[in-house]
Design a protein around this motif. Sequence first.
Motif, PDB file in Angstrom:
ATOM      1  N   TRP A 422       0.848  -1.196   0.000  1.00 21.30           N
ATOM      2  CA  TRP A 422       0.000   0.000   0.000  1.00 21.30           C
ATOM      3  C   TRP A 422       0.880   1.241   0.000  1.00 21.30           C
ATOM      4  O   TRP A 422       1.960   1.267   0.611  1.00 21.30           O
ATOM      5  N   GLN A 423       0.454   2.286  -0.693  1.00 19.78           N
ATOM      6  CA  GLN A 423       1.196   3.539  -0.749  1.00 19.78           C
ATOM      7  C   GLN A 423       0.277   4.700  -0.384  1.00 19.78           C
ATOM      8  O   GLN A 423      -0.897   4.720  -0.793  1.00 19.78           O
ATOM      9  N   GLY A 424       0.826   5.637   0.383  1.00 16.03           N
ATOM     10  CA  GLY A 424       0.075   6.822   0.776  1.00 16.03           C
ATOM     11  C   GLY A 424       1.026   7.978   1.012  1.00 16.03           C
ATOM     12  O   GLY A 424       2.251   7.792   1.033  1.00 16.03           O
ATOM     13  N   THR A 425       0.484   9.157   1.189  1.00 12.17           N
ATOM     14  CA  THR A 425       1.307  10.351   1.415  1.00 12.17           C
ATOM     15  C   THR A 425       0.703  11.204   2.519  1.00 12.17           C
ATOM     16  O   THR A 425      -0.509  11.152   2.788  1.00 12.17           O
ATOM     17  N   THR A 426       1.580  11.983   3.141  1.00  9.29           N
ATOM     18  CA  THR A 426       1.156  12.959   4.127  1.00  9.29           C
ATOM     19  C   THR A 426       2.087  14.153   4.043  1.00  9.29           C
ATOM     20  O   THR A 426       3.175  14.058   3.463  1.00  9.29           O
ATOM     21  N   ARG A 427       1.670  15.257   4.610  1.00  7.70           N
ATOM     22  CA  ARG A 427       2.533  16.437   4.666  1.00  7.70           C
ATOM     23  C   ARG A 427       2.976  16.723   6.092  1.00  7.70           C
ATOM     24  O   ARG A 427       4.153  16.912   6.363  1.00  7.70           O
ATOM     25  N   HIS A 428       1.997  16.758   6.984  1.00  8.85           N
ATOM     26  CA  HIS A 428       2.316  17.111   8.377  1.00  8.85           C
ATOM     27  C   HIS A 428       1.910  16.013   9.348  1.00  8.85           C
ATOM     28  O   HIS A 428       1.960  16.234  10.557  1.00  8.85           O
ATOM     29  N   ALA A 438      -7.664   4.128   4.029  1.00  9.55           N
ATOM     30  CA  ALA A 438      -7.129   3.660   2.748  1.00  9.55           C
ATOM     31  C   ALA A 438      -6.292   2.402   2.933  1.00  9.55           C
ATOM     32  O   ALA A 438      -6.371   1.456   2.135  1.00  9.55           O
ATOM     33  N   LEU A 439      -5.475   2.389   4.008  1.00 10.24           N
ATOM     34  CA  LEU A 439      -4.666   1.200   4.287  1.00 10.24           C
ATOM     35  C   LEU A 439      -5.562   0.006   4.579  1.00 10.24           C
ATOM     36  O   LEU A 439      -5.331  -1.101   4.073  1.00 10.24           O
ATOM     37  N   GLY A 440      -6.614   0.240   5.414  1.00  5.17           N
ATOM     38  CA  GLY A 440      -7.539  -0.848   5.737  1.00  5.17           C
ATOM     39  C   GLY A 440      -8.250  -1.366   4.507  1.00  5.17           C
ATOM     40  O   GLY A 440      -8.433  -2.583   4.339  1.00  5.17           O
ATOM     41  N   GLN A 441      -8.659  -0.455   3.635  1.00  4.09           N
ATOM     42  CA  GLN A 441      -9.327  -0.868   2.395  1.00  4.09           C
ATOM     43  C   GLN A 441      -8.399  -1.706   1.527  1.00  4.09           C
ATOM     44  O   GLN A 441      -8.811  -2.706   0.929  1.00  4.09           O
ATOM     45  N   HIS A 442      -7.143  -1.289   1.451  1.00  2.00           N
ATOM     46  CA  HIS A 442      -6.162  -2.050   0.662  1.00  2.00           C
ATOM     47  C   HIS A 442      -5.975  -3.446   1.239  1.00  2.00           C
ATOM     48  O   HIS A 442      -5.973  -4.442   0.486  1.00  2.00           O
ATOM     49  N   LEU A 443      -5.823  -3.544   2.558  1.00  5.45           N
ATOM     50  CA  LEU A 443      -5.613  -4.842   3.184  1.00  5.45           C
ATOM     51  C   LEU A 443      -6.857  -5.712   3.079  1.00  5.45           C
ATOM     52  O   LEU A 443      -6.761  -6.937   2.890  1.00  5.45           O
ATOM     53  N   ASP A 444      -8.039  -5.092   3.210  1.00  5.11           N
ATOM     54  CA  ASP A 444      -9.282  -5.860   3.049  1.00  5.11           C
ATOM     55  C   ASP A 444      -9.413  -6.405   1.638  1.00  5.11           C
ATOM     56  O   ASP A 444      -9.839  -7.550   1.436  1.00  5.11           O
ATOM     57  N   GLN A 445      -9.064  -5.571   0.670  1.00  3.83           N
ATOM     58  CA  GLN A 445      -9.116  -6.022  -0.717  1.00  3.83           C
ATOM     59  C   GLN A 445      -8.128  -7.153  -0.956  1.00  3.83           C
ATOM     60  O   GLN A 445      -8.431  -8.128  -1.651  1.00  3.83           O
ATOM     61  N   GLU A 446      -6.937  -7.022  -0.340  1.00  2.00           N
ATOM     62  CA  GLU A 446      -5.945  -8.086  -0.448  1.00  2.00           C
ATOM     63  C   GLU A 446      -6.467  -9.372   0.169  1.00  2.00           C
ATOM     64  O   GLU A 446      -6.294 -10.469  -0.384  1.00  2.00           O
TER      65      GLU A 446
END
Length: 573
Positions: A422-428, A438-446
């Motif tokens: 899974w890939q994501g971004t943040t600034r602060h 988003a991470l949970g959705q990715h892992l659930d899909q996996e």
Amino acid sequence: MSTTERIIQVADLTLITRSLASINRDIESVSSQVSVVGNELTNTRSELARLEEAFMRFVEADLKAKELALAETRQVKVRQALETTYGYYAEVRRQATGILQAADLSVVRGETMKSATEELMLQAPRYWLAPALVALAAWLNDQEDLARRALAEALRRDDEKTSLLFALVCRRAGRIDACRTWLERYFGMQNPASLDRQTVVLVDALASSVFGGEVRMHCTRQVEQWVDELSEAAGFVETQRGQWEAGLRGKLRETDHAGRYSHLSRFSPTWERLNQSLNDAGLHKDVLEHFRGIFEGSLEVARSVEAAVDGLLDKLVSRFDDEELPLRREDHLNQLIINHSGDRPAAERKHALETAALEEKVSFTQLLTNAAMNPELSHATRATQRYAIALSRAWVRNAHDDLTASFRNQVPTDIEFAIEGWQGTTRHGDNEAPLLAALGQHLDQERDNTLATLKLGFKHYAALTVGVLAVLFAFSAGWFALLVAALAIGWFFKAKSDVTKTKAKVIEAAAKKKEQCSAALKAALAEVVEWRRDLAARDAFASHVGHLLDSISPEQYTSSTHDKSRRVMTQAA
């Protein structure tokens, strides 16, 4: 009743039943072993990843250890080469101030000094200092003819060093006119765009007030002319910024902050840039401490002019022989490798920034930069460092401002994460909720994709079909059909049970994985917040450096009673 039916009724099916039970147990065992193998495969992959990381660390540590050992060996060889090739220079050098001090005390006979210096002349047939000492001893003994002949040979071997040597000797003896004459000779040979490294001795004398009165004003006017001449060249300001930027970068430390930011360093592809930004911003504090060390506190003042000149003479005769320079460069690189614990690339980057201080020829402004930022290599005193920074204050400030802007522009705006595909971004680090979702959705899909693969296939349903048909034909086909039906239907339901168990294990493992990945993401986001705070604290020192440079008064460190020189130096600063 037919014969076949009677046989089926009286047949003992115990063996068949036991065989079916045994097959069922074997299938269960195989299924269990397959699940174990699957779990072990997952664990093995994790262990291999950790092993690979540990192996790479081992290889890196081994390379550093070998480079460290090689550097230490090379350093010993280089210093042995210096001693073997130029060791006899040391004996000549020791005589320089010894002759003057002996003359001060009148404890050594003139003949002794003469014979000692003439012996050195035989031992060092190409060394410029040997005939210079013969000339000095002859001068002290009023042997004018010998002094002239020896002086001519010293000037032939190295005119610049000999002229500067006798300018200092005459200043020590209080012969101001002779001192000024030798300095004029020395200045007449100089090109401000290509000065020999020993010119720093002259700057030391000027900054330390060894030259007083008219001689000091003469030197100040010459420095003024050098600056004017250099400033007329195209791109002068840009060159100064570049020189000082390289000098400031020489204070940059290459530190790995992974220990403090363990999750960011592991889960962020942006980590290398994040680590570099911390090091870049940390430069400001190091530069501030360097400048404070130069300007705060009082200077050590020699107890007399004679002592001050003796120190300059020692430096002149022992630090600036160009013949030794290649070995000195190699020795310095080896020392940097040792200082960096065997990290040769880091040592080479540091050496590249400091190499200007070991160049045979430098411009006057580069000489000032070397003196201010690398006093150990350029052999500059703290008084000279103050003088150099005061004279170059505007160039230093501009270079530091450019560096600060460059560092700030290179700070990553978005920080990336990569966790289990899974890939994501943040600034602060303040968007935790959407990132976790988003991470949970990715892992659930996996997980769902894995579960989708865990289903009965065509062969299982074919076996079930065969089993049902075998049951239907069992009464006509005999006990063998019944056996086939039992095996096929039993295998189908066993496979269905195994799929159900495997799905339950996948769901359990996915839940655990989701929990671990979510915890890792939260920790990484917390480290982003800490990283931003750390970066801001380091960057804040940039303004302190600017305030310190603005507070420097050029007149205080380039004082002169000559109005024009004061004005020009103030403008340069």
